[in-house]
Design a protein around this motif. Structure first.
Motif, PDB file in Angstrom:
ATOM      1  N   ILE A 283       0.861  -1.181   0.000  1.00 48.68           N
ATOM      2  CA  ILE A 283       0.000   0.000   0.000  1.00 48.68           C
ATOM      3  C   ILE A 283       0.899   1.232   0.000  1.00 48.68           C
ATOM      4  O   ILE A 283       1.728   1.405   0.895  1.00 48.68           O
ATOM      5  N   LEU A 284       0.763   2.078  -1.009  1.00 47.43           N
ATOM      6  CA  LEU A 284       1.646   3.243  -1.190  1.00 47.43           C
ATOM      7  C   LEU A 284       0.999   4.517  -0.677  1.00 47.43           C
ATOM      8  O   LEU A 284      -0.133   4.845  -1.035  1.00 47.43           O
ATOM      9  N   SER A 285       1.727   5.244   0.166  1.00 48.21           N
ATOM     10  CA  SER A 285       1.275   6.547   0.670  1.00 48.21           C
ATOM     11  C   SER A 285       2.506   7.379   1.030  1.00 48.21           C
ATOM     12  O   SER A 285       2.879   7.483   2.206  1.00 48.21           O
ATOM     13  N   PRO A 286       3.160   7.989   0.031  1.00 45.09           N
ATOM     14  CA  PRO A 286       4.461   8.626   0.291  1.00 45.09           C
ATOM     15  C   PRO A 286       4.430   9.890   1.143  1.00 45.09           C
ATOM     16  O   PRO A 286       5.318  10.096   1.973  1.00 45.09           O
ATOM     17  N   HIS A 287       3.458  10.800   0.946  1.00 46.27           N
ATOM     18  CA  HIS A 287       3.586  12.136   1.534  1.00 46.27           C
ATOM     19  C   HIS A 287       3.191  12.161   3.008  1.00 46.27           C
ATOM     20  O   HIS A 287       2.579  11.238   3.532  1.00 46.27           O
ATOM     21  N   GLY A 288       3.512  13.277   3.638  1.00 44.60           N
ATOM     22  CA  GLY A 288       3.121  13.492   5.032  1.00 44.60           C
ATOM     23  C   GLY A 288       3.965  12.704   6.012  1.00 44.60           C
ATOM     24  O   GLY A 288       4.977  12.102   5.672  1.00 44.60           O
ATOM     25  N   TYR A 289       3.523  12.722   7.261  1.00 48.32           N
ATOM     26  CA  TYR A 289       4.180  11.969   8.329  1.00 48.32           C
ATOM     27  C   TYR A 289       3.354  10.713   8.584  1.00 48.32           C
ATOM     28  O   TYR A 289       2.356  10.754   9.309  1.00 48.32           O
ATOM     29  N   PHE A 290       3.748   9.595   7.978  1.00 47.83           N
ATOM     30  CA  PHE A 290       2.962   8.380   8.165  1.00 47.83           C
ATOM     31  C   PHE A 290       3.472   7.647   9.402  1.00 47.83           C
ATOM     32  O   PHE A 290       4.523   7.018   9.389  1.00 47.83           O
ATOM     33  N   GLY A 291       2.692   7.730  10.465  1.00 49.63           N
ATOM     34  CA  GLY A 291       3.023   7.050  11.707  1.00 49.63           C
ATOM     35  C   GLY A 291       1.764   6.678  12.450  1.00 49.63           C
ATOM     36  O   GLY A 291       0.648   6.980  12.016  1.00 49.63           O
ATOM     37  N   GLN A 292       1.930   6.027  13.591  1.00 49.15           N
ATOM     38  CA  GLN A 292       0.774   5.549  14.350  1.00 49.15           C
ATOM     39  C   GLN A 292       0.470   6.383  15.585  1.00 49.15           C
ATOM     40  O   GLN A 292      -0.577   6.207  16.199  1.00 49.15           O
ATOM     41  N   ALA A 293       1.366   7.276  15.932  1.00 50.24           N
ATOM     42  CA  ALA A 293       1.143   8.095  17.123  1.00 50.24           C
ATOM     43  C   ALA A 293       1.838   9.439  16.942  1.00 50.24           C
ATOM     44  O   ALA A 293       2.916   9.527  16.354  1.00 50.24           O
ATOM     45  N   GLY A 294       1.188  10.484  17.442  1.00 48.33           N
ATOM     46  CA  GLY A 294       1.799  11.805  17.464  1.00 48.33           C
ATOM     47  C   GLY A 294       1.951  12.453  16.106  1.00 48.33           C
ATOM     48  O   GLY A 294       2.768  13.376  15.948  1.00 48.33           O
ATOM     49  N   VAL A 295       1.173  12.008  15.097  1.00 54.71           N
ATOM     50  CA  VAL A 295       1.344  12.582  13.764  1.00 54.71           C
ATOM     51  C   VAL A 295       0.117  13.342  13.273  1.00 54.71           C
ATOM     52  O   VAL A 295       0.247  14.251  12.448  1.00 54.71           O
ATOM     53  N   LEU A 296      -1.075  12.973  13.741  1.00 56.09           N
ATOM     54  CA  LEU A 296      -2.281  13.626  13.238  1.00 56.09           C
ATOM     55  C   LEU A 296      -2.240  15.122  13.528  1.00 56.09           C
ATOM     56  O   LEU A 296      -1.959  15.546  14.645  1.00 56.09           O
ATOM     57  N   ASP A 300      -0.009  17.865   6.118  1.00 59.86           N
ATOM     58  CA  ASP A 300      -0.360  16.799   5.164  1.00 59.86           C
ATOM     59  C   ASP A 300      -0.628  15.467   5.848  1.00 59.86           C
ATOM     60  O   ASP A 300      -0.454  14.407   5.234  1.00 59.86           O
ATOM     61  N   THR A 301      -1.042  15.514   7.081  1.00 56.74           N
ATOM     62  CA  THR A 301      -1.203  14.271   7.843  1.00 56.74           C
ATOM     63  C   THR A 301      -2.553  14.291   8.542  1.00 56.74           C
ATOM     64  O   THR A 301      -2.741  15.014   9.528  1.00 56.74           O
ATOM     65  N   GLY A 302      -3.490  13.523   8.004  1.00 56.76           N
ATOM     66  CA  GLY A 302      -4.831  13.524   8.586  1.00 56.76           C
ATOM     67  C   GLY A 302      -5.583  12.252   8.289  1.00 56.76           C
ATOM     68  O   GLY A 302      -5.117  11.140   8.560  1.00 56.76           O
ATOM     69  N   GLY A 303      -6.754  12.402   7.679  1.00 55.26           N
ATOM     70  CA  GLY A 303      -7.675  11.289   7.475  1.00 55.26           C
ATOM     71  C   GLY A 303      -7.112  10.143   6.664  1.00 55.26           C
ATOM     72  O   GLY A 303      -7.476   8.983   6.885  1.00 55.26           O
ATOM     73  N   GLN A 304      -6.218  10.430   5.704  1.00 50.72           N
ATOM     74  CA  GLN A 304      -5.661   9.359   4.876  1.00 50.72           C
ATOM     75  C   GLN A 304      -4.873   8.368   5.723  1.00 50.72           C
ATOM     76  O   GLN A 304      -4.923   7.159   5.486  1.00 50.72           O
TER      77      GLN A 304
END
Length: 834
Positions: A283-296, A300-304
């Protein structure tokens, strides 16, 4: 006999001509008022408003609106004014377009082709000095012989249509079954044959083996494990993969016998949905801060991010269940491939590998962006990622294959950047590709195509729109959350539909960019994580320990970088909204509606959770502008005492309880976006039992049944929208049951349509069905992909060169590595951190 007067459907040109004949004076006046506004684009609401202002007699106006001209005007999505001409883009129904123009001086009507209309529109930019030799992108010839849906109501049901069409074509006679036989023979995992072995060399032997297997299975108890009769089936030529028990194997054998005897699309889909062919997913999702905690709430880091993490857990559970039912002992693997960010703002985004919580066999794989100067260390806006994606795709391909010990069975792209990278990887590895847009920026920024140069420095839409066209046409199938995302509604244009025809003056003209009647489109709606988002009425599950911190957020008098504003009257219901702080989400628009409506301010308080409060803390250009606007609105409308602004909250568990706390106040959730592809916060709020008002533009209009399970609002008419909210709270005061009725209707809507279990089952079925058709037919669309290759190389790659590289000076460590010519991924140390 009376002649049939409805022998043909009148064209828009004919209808407009007839209207000009019947209402010459009124339309001459109206069209003259359009032309008087000068060269410009008029939106639908402007066309209607001008009609109301021009025709003063209510009876004359009503005749126009109820007649043929009223239909044309209601169906017009935009008008191009270039005196003395007015050109109309008319959409009689979703996915169907006609173009006309009227010479207002002569009241003459002309039919236009797509190319002619776009050329006319370009005159707004070039003043009429059109180049006769313009690059036109037209994919229609490649799809002319391919099956397509014809009814707008069928859009988004692609797999059902495809099964009906191709099953009848492929299975015309016994010989046509050969592709299915070959498909079953090709399945293997880690060198082990699945489904069929060499004892079955042809279709005749297959039929015989299936009949013999069916006879033997009927003699066994239904719950007999596969191991007890495995060798007998192998002697017949049937390998593992048919099922875990005699009952499951018998069901599969019976389905295949039915297909071989008298195929029908439903049986075919059911059979294909059980074939063991998807064991690994990337599953590809390059942009933003993709993490499980402390990123929302980070840029560029939200609902996706939330969507993908919930998606992964649901998919893994579905894959495990499928593999068990198939009688296999295979461990599924899911990789979420994103960007590794060395300077990761205290998050885990600098870790190469991260296990996904709530899943056993899924993990995040992070691959850095790099260029000739080395690895990019800092966050980059999603609008600026284009120069890095090609190299990222090459590196990600190697990393994915290394982690999975081979190519994945399915690749899923997300958003424009992820979909482009998925296309590059799928093209190289020859695997099945699924796209999920989440949001196509073209619909979010009006006129961002015709005036693309005005947006280019900030957004680089020339790259993004080009990438979108390539990716959506390269994908084997596309899933959307709603019908609206594909083809809009009767009144509004869908996200994908907006890419059917448009122009980027000076670059190229899109005559046929995507066909919303293409069977690759399928609606698969997600849900909310019901461990986090559950009804406020489930008191035993409520997280009351969090109420003290929630009350601090809402009511603390302290004015900090986390919250400002005071709510003086704690007994009033709370109007609540939560979103990123950008122009399209329109949070500042909601605040302005509230500020202007004194009655609404008397009835309720307003609380918004969005972005940063201090502009110095943000690095997002658009967010900084919205922060400044928000501060100005607070002063302009003197909102002190009735309004609370809380910065973005990253704790999903507390956010779930926050929704329920708002419900305790008998408040409401407002989603005021100018456009919203789906609306995950709408689903979250409704799942918590909170009555919801949401934009009529996009997915929320489909999630909510207006006036029953919530309410639609028009973000472009704030006064009307705020008045609708006023009427809701007034009725709640006079009818004590009204709030509960809307709350319960919202919950019922969620349970019927929006759960992750339904989503995961459907996505896995689609992956198998499209994988089958790709193998046995020309669904691979080789001609289209070769055309897209040329477009990518000749146009996209040159556009990317115009995007400035991020200002990200490499440190001494990276400079040393560059001199030593060390491979990029060798910089990953033992603990997985760059």
């Amino acid at each position: 006999m009376r002649p049939n007067r409805l022998s043909r459907i009148s064209s828009v040109r004919d209808r407009l001509y007839d209207s000009l004949y019947e209402h010459r004076n009124e339309l001459a006046l109206l069209l003259s008022r359009y032309v008087a506004q000068g060269k410009k684009i008029l939106q639908p609401y402007q066309l209607i408003d001008e009609l109301v202002n021009a025709i003063h007699g209510s009876e004359d106006r009503q005749k126009l609106q109820d007649g043929t001209f009223g239909f044309v005007l209601q169906s017009t999505q935009e008008a191009i004014v270039f005196p003395p001409w007015v050109a109309l883009a008319v959409r009689p129904k979703p996915g169907v377009w006609e173009y006309v123009r009227v010479n207002v001086d002569e009241l003459a009507v002309e039919q236009l082709t797509v190319s002619e209309y776009l050329s006319f529109k370009e005159m707004l930019v070039n003043g009429g000095d059109n180049d006769p030799y313009v690059l036109e992108l037209d994919l229609e010839p490649f799809n002319a012989s391919f099956p397509r849906l014809t009814r707008p109501s069928s859009i988004g049901n692609g797999v059902q249509f495809l099964n009906r069409h191709l099953s009848s074509r492929l299975f015309r006679d016994p010989e046509s079954m050969q592709p299915l036989f070959d498909f079953l023979h090709m399945h293997k995992y880690d060198g082990q044959k699945l489904m069929l072995n060499e004892r079955i060399p042809n279709l005749q032997k297959l039929r015989s083996a299936l009949h013999k297997a069916e006879e033997q299975l009927l003699k066994l108890p239904k719950d007999t494990p596969y191991e007890d009769f495995e060798h007998r089936l192998q002697e017949l030529g049937l390998e593992k993969g048919w099922g875990e028990t005699a009952e499951h194997v018998s069901e599969m054998v019976h389905l295949l016998l039915e297909i071989l005897q008298a195929p029908d699309p439903e049986t075919l889909e059911k059979f294909l949905g059980r074939i063991p062919m998807v064991f690994s997913v990337a599953i590809l999702s390059p942009h933003g801060y993709f993490g499980q905690a402390g990123v929302l709430g980070l840029p560029d880091t939200g609902g996706q991010i939330v969507y993908i993490l919930d998606q992964v857990r649901a998919l893994e559970a579905e894959m495990l269940e499928n593999i068990k039912k198939q009688g296999l002992q295979i461990t599924p693997q899911i990789l979420v491939v994103t960007r590794l960010i060395p300077e990761s703002e205290g998050t885990t985004c600098n870790h190469r590998i991260e296990k996904i919580s709530g899943a056993e066999h899924s993990r995040i794989l992070r691959v850095p962006f790099r260029n000739e100067h080395g690895i990019l260390r800092r966050w980059v806006s999603r609008f600026d990622v284009w120069p890095y994606l090609e190299t990222f795709a090459e590196d990600a391909t190697n990393e994915i294959c290394a982690e999975l010990k081979g190519p994945p069975d399915l690749i899923v792209g997300n958003y424009s950047d992820g979909n482009l990278v998925a296309s590059l990887i799928a093209h190289k590895l020859g695997i099945t590709q699924c796209n999920i847009a989440h949001a196509l920026e073209k619909t979010k920024y009006p006129d961002s195509d015709i005036y693309w140069k005005d947006f280019e420095e900030k957004y680089h839409f020339s790259c993004q729109f080009t990438a979108d066209l390539i990716a959506m046409n390269h994908a084997d199938f596309i899933i959307t959350s709603t019908y609206q995302e594909i083809a809009g509604s009767q009144e509004t244009v869908g996200q994908y539909e907006s890419h059917t025809a448009f122009t980027l003056p000076g670059l190229y003209r899109v005559v046929n960019g995507i066909d919303v009647f293409d069977p690759k489109f399928n609606i698969v709606s997600p849900g909310a994580d019901m461990d986090i988002y559950f009804p406020y009425s489930e008191e035993k599950r409520r997280l009351t320990a969090l109420h003290e911190s929630i009350e601090q957020l809402l009511f603390s008098p302290d004015q900090t970088d986390e919250h400002i504003g005071i709510l003086k009257d704690h007994t009033k219901p709370i109007i609540f909204s939560m979103a990123r702080l950008d122009r399209v989400k329109n949070i500042t628009g909601l605040v302005e509606w509230f500020g202007r409506n004194s009655t609404l301010r008397e009835l309720a308080n307003l609380v918004v959770v969005a972005g940063d409060i201090n502009p110095a803390k943000s690095r997002d250009r658009e967010e900084i502008k919205e922060i400044e606007t928000m501060h100005n609105l607070i002063k302009q409308y003197n909102l002190h005492g009735e309004f609370r602004w809380i910065c973005a909250q990253k704790n999903r568990v507390r956010n779930g309880e926050l929704y329920r706390y708002i419900a305790d106040t008998k408040g409401a959730f407002i989603q005021p976006a100018l456009y919203e592809a789906f609306g995950l916060t709408v689903v979250e709020a409704m799942t918590c039992g909170l009555p919801t008002f949401a934009t009529q533009n996009g997915g929320p209009a489909e999630i909510i049944v207006d006036g029953v399970s919530g309410y639609h609002i028009d973000p472009y008419h704030g006064e009307e929208s705020s008045e609708r909210i006023v009427q809701f709270f007034k009725r709640c005061q006079s009818d004590q049951t009204h709030w509960n009725n809307v709350s319960e209707a919202g919950l019922q809507r969620i349970y019927e349509r929006y759960t992750w279990k339904i989503y995961a089952k459907r996505l896995m079925t689609l992956a198998r069905v499209y994988g089958f058709w790709k193998y046995v037919s020309k669904l691979g669309r080789r001609e289209t992909r070769r055309y897209l290759e040329m477009f990518y190389i000749l146009k996209y790659r040159n556009l990317v060169k115009t995007v400035p590289l991020a200002n990200d000076e490499p440190d001494l460590f990276e400079k040393h590595e560059k001199k030593a010519h060390m491979p990029v991924m060798d910089t990953v140390v033992a603990n997985g951190t760059l």
